[in-house]
Design an enzyme around this catalytic site. Structure first.
Site, short mmCIF file in Angstrom:
data_model
loop_
_atom_site.label_atom_id
_atom_site.label_comp_id
_atom_site.label_asym_id
_atom_site.label_seq_id
_atom_site.Cartn_x
_atom_site.Cartn_y
_atom_site.Cartn_z
N ARG A 25 12.50 99.84 42.11
CA ARG A 25 11.05 100.06 41.97
C ARG A 25 10.71 101.48 41.53
O ARG A 25 9.62 101.98 41.82
CB ARG A 25 10.30 99.71 43.26
CG ARG A 25 10.34 98.22 43.58
CD ARG A 25 9.35 97.88 44.67
NE ARG A 25 9.48 96.47 45.05
CZ ARG A 25 9.34 95.99 46.28
NH1 ARG A 25 9.05 96.82 47.27
NH2 ARG A 25 9.48 94.71 46.54
N ARG A 29 4.36 102.63 41.26
CA ARG A 29 3.19 103.31 41.81
C ARG A 29 3.46 104.70 42.36
O ARG A 29 2.52 105.41 42.68
CB ARG A 29 2.56 102.43 42.90
CG ARG A 29 1.86 101.22 42.33
CD ARG A 29 1.38 100.28 43.41
NE ARG A 29 2.49 99.59 44.05
CZ ARG A 29 2.34 98.72 45.05
NH1 ARG A 29 1.14 98.47 45.53
NH2 ARG A 29 3.39 98.11 45.58
N ARG A 38 -2.01 101.91 34.63
CA ARG A 38 -2.42 100.67 35.31
C ARG A 38 -3.94 100.61 35.48
O ARG A 38 -4.54 99.53 35.39
CB ARG A 38 -1.71 100.62 36.66
CG ARG A 38 -2.10 99.51 37.59
CD ARG A 38 -1.54 98.16 37.19
NE ARG A 38 -2.06 97.14 38.07
CZ ARG A 38 -1.50 96.80 39.24
NH1 ARG A 38 -0.40 97.38 39.64
NH2 ARG A 38 -2.05 95.86 39.97
N ASP A 75 8.89 91.32 36.81
CA ASP A 75 8.81 90.79 38.17
C ASP A 75 9.71 89.57 38.27
O ASP A 75 9.87 88.84 37.28
CB ASP A 75 7.36 90.41 38.51
CG ASP A 75 7.17 90.20 40.00
OD1 ASP A 75 7.40 89.07 40.47
OD2 ASP A 75 6.82 91.17 40.70
N TYR A 152 9.50 81.40 47.27
CA TYR A 152 8.12 81.62 46.81
C TYR A 152 7.48 80.35 46.27
O TYR A 152 6.29 80.08 46.49
CB TYR A 152 8.10 82.71 45.73
CG TYR A 152 8.15 84.12 46.28
CD1 TYR A 152 7.07 84.65 46.98
CD2 TYR A 152 9.27 84.92 46.08
CE1 TYR A 152 7.11 85.95 47.48
CE2 TYR A 152 9.32 86.23 46.57
CZ TYR A 152 8.24 86.73 47.27
OH TYR A 152 8.27 88.01 47.76
#
Length: 344
Positions: A25, A29, A38, A75, A152
């Site tokens: 990651r 962010r 973003r 993703d 998921y």
């Protein structure tokens, strides 16, 4: 030719002048450059599905953090979407599937995705990134492990227990295997297409490995991960199964090159179990909340555990979004400086 091939050499078990380092990651962010980009967009999916923007975000940590690899910005849930099950990324909540897989008919409706047709935006992002990197560092491709993707698709969202998905394994094991078969076939085709597009190595993320009992993990996950590893001999494959500390000896038998460890695993205990595999990891992401000196100390302790060979430095999970980028830089710089001294 790569200007920096440390990661590839370490993954293949070769001696390196220092330990290579990157972060799960890392493209995200923690970086103000990412947040600025973003903020201009409609949401996460627009970023993932726009190749030029995904490539820009992929390269940001190479410029900002001086890591030894880029990992394509995407993703794991692009795979179920390509199979016909759309997801939404809900801010502050995470992924949500408006429809879930419940019946045999639901599984039959799903397709084995064609990578160029249904995931072409990721492949184009890889091609754009490769051109822009111009050989600076290797590019990592990735996909979710079939069990995590099933979890998921059946649960519909993140969960502490994934009880609906786990129930399927007990109540309808044949249906679970039918779904896992389609996911695995899609994933193999997808990862092979990533390699063709330019990925130098690939990682399989089994994020929810640790919620299964060992016998179920062998039946419903390891066997499918083994298929994926066998299908991609062209580049090194890394397997990262969070929480599945008991699966390490099984992973040692897989045709993967690298085994990722989460922060709860002791590299000194794992090393004798894995033969000639390279290990990746495994600093606790929360260690990066400390002072710079605490980060340096924790990083040095981690490196001492792994030793000076067959190690790719990383965190034991993805970097948390409120982490100070300066502490990430301390981690990276410490890996480079200390591991060079270890080999001196």
């Amino acid at each position: 030719m790569l200007k920096n091939d440390l990661l590839l050499r370490a993954a293949c078990g070769e001696d390196t002048e220092r330990t290579p380092v990157w972060l799960m990651r890392q493209a995200g962010r923690i970086l103000p450059e990412y947040r600025a980009l973003r903020a201009r967009l409609s949401g996460f999916k627009e970023l993932v599905e726009t190749p030029e923007l995904a490539a820009e975000v992929t390269i940001q940590p190479v410029d900002a953090l001086d890591v030894d690899a880029a990992i394509i910005f995407s993703d794991i849930l692009v795979v179920p979407e390509a199979m016909g099950l759309t997801y939404e990324m809900v801010e502050a909540r995470g992924p949500l599937f408006p429809e879930t897989v419940r019946t045999a008919q639901d599984v039959q409706r799903l397709r084995v995705a064609d990578p160029e047709e249904h995931l072409g935006y990721v492949l184009e992002a890889i091609r754009v990134t490769k051109r822009a990197l111009n050989g600076r560092v290797p590019l990592i491709g990735f996909a979710g492990a079939p069990w995590t993707i099933l979890a998921y698709m059946v649960e519909g969202h993140g969960s502490k227990t994934f009880s609906k998905a786990r129930r399927l394994l007990y109540a309808q094991p044949e249906l679970a295997h039918e779904l896992l078969r389609k996911i695995t076939d899609t994933t193999i085709a997808y990862l092979r297409a990533q390699v063709t597009a330019g990925a130098n190595l690939v990682q399989v993320f089994d994020s929810w490995a640790g919620i299964l009992p060992p016998a179920h993990y062998q039946e419903f996950s390891t066997r499918y991960i083994a298929e994926i590893c066998r299908a991609i001999p062209e580049v090194p494959v890394t397997v990262f199964a969070k929480g599945a500390f008991w699966a390490v000896e099984d992973f040692a038998q897989l045709p993967c090159r690298t085994i990722g460890l989460d922060w709860n695993q002791d590299a000194r205990a794992v090393r004798p179990l894995v033969g000639d595999k390279t290990l990746q990891g495994n600093l606790d992401p929360c260690a990066l909340y400390g002072t710079p000196e605490q980060v340096r100390q924790a990083t040095r302790q981690m490196l001492d555990q792994f030793g000076s060979h067959r190690h790719i430095a990383n965190l034991g999970h993805g970097v948390y979004p409120d982490t100070n980028p300066d502490n990430v830089r301390v981690f990276i710089e410490t890996v480079k400086e200390y591991s060079t001294r270890m080999r001196g």
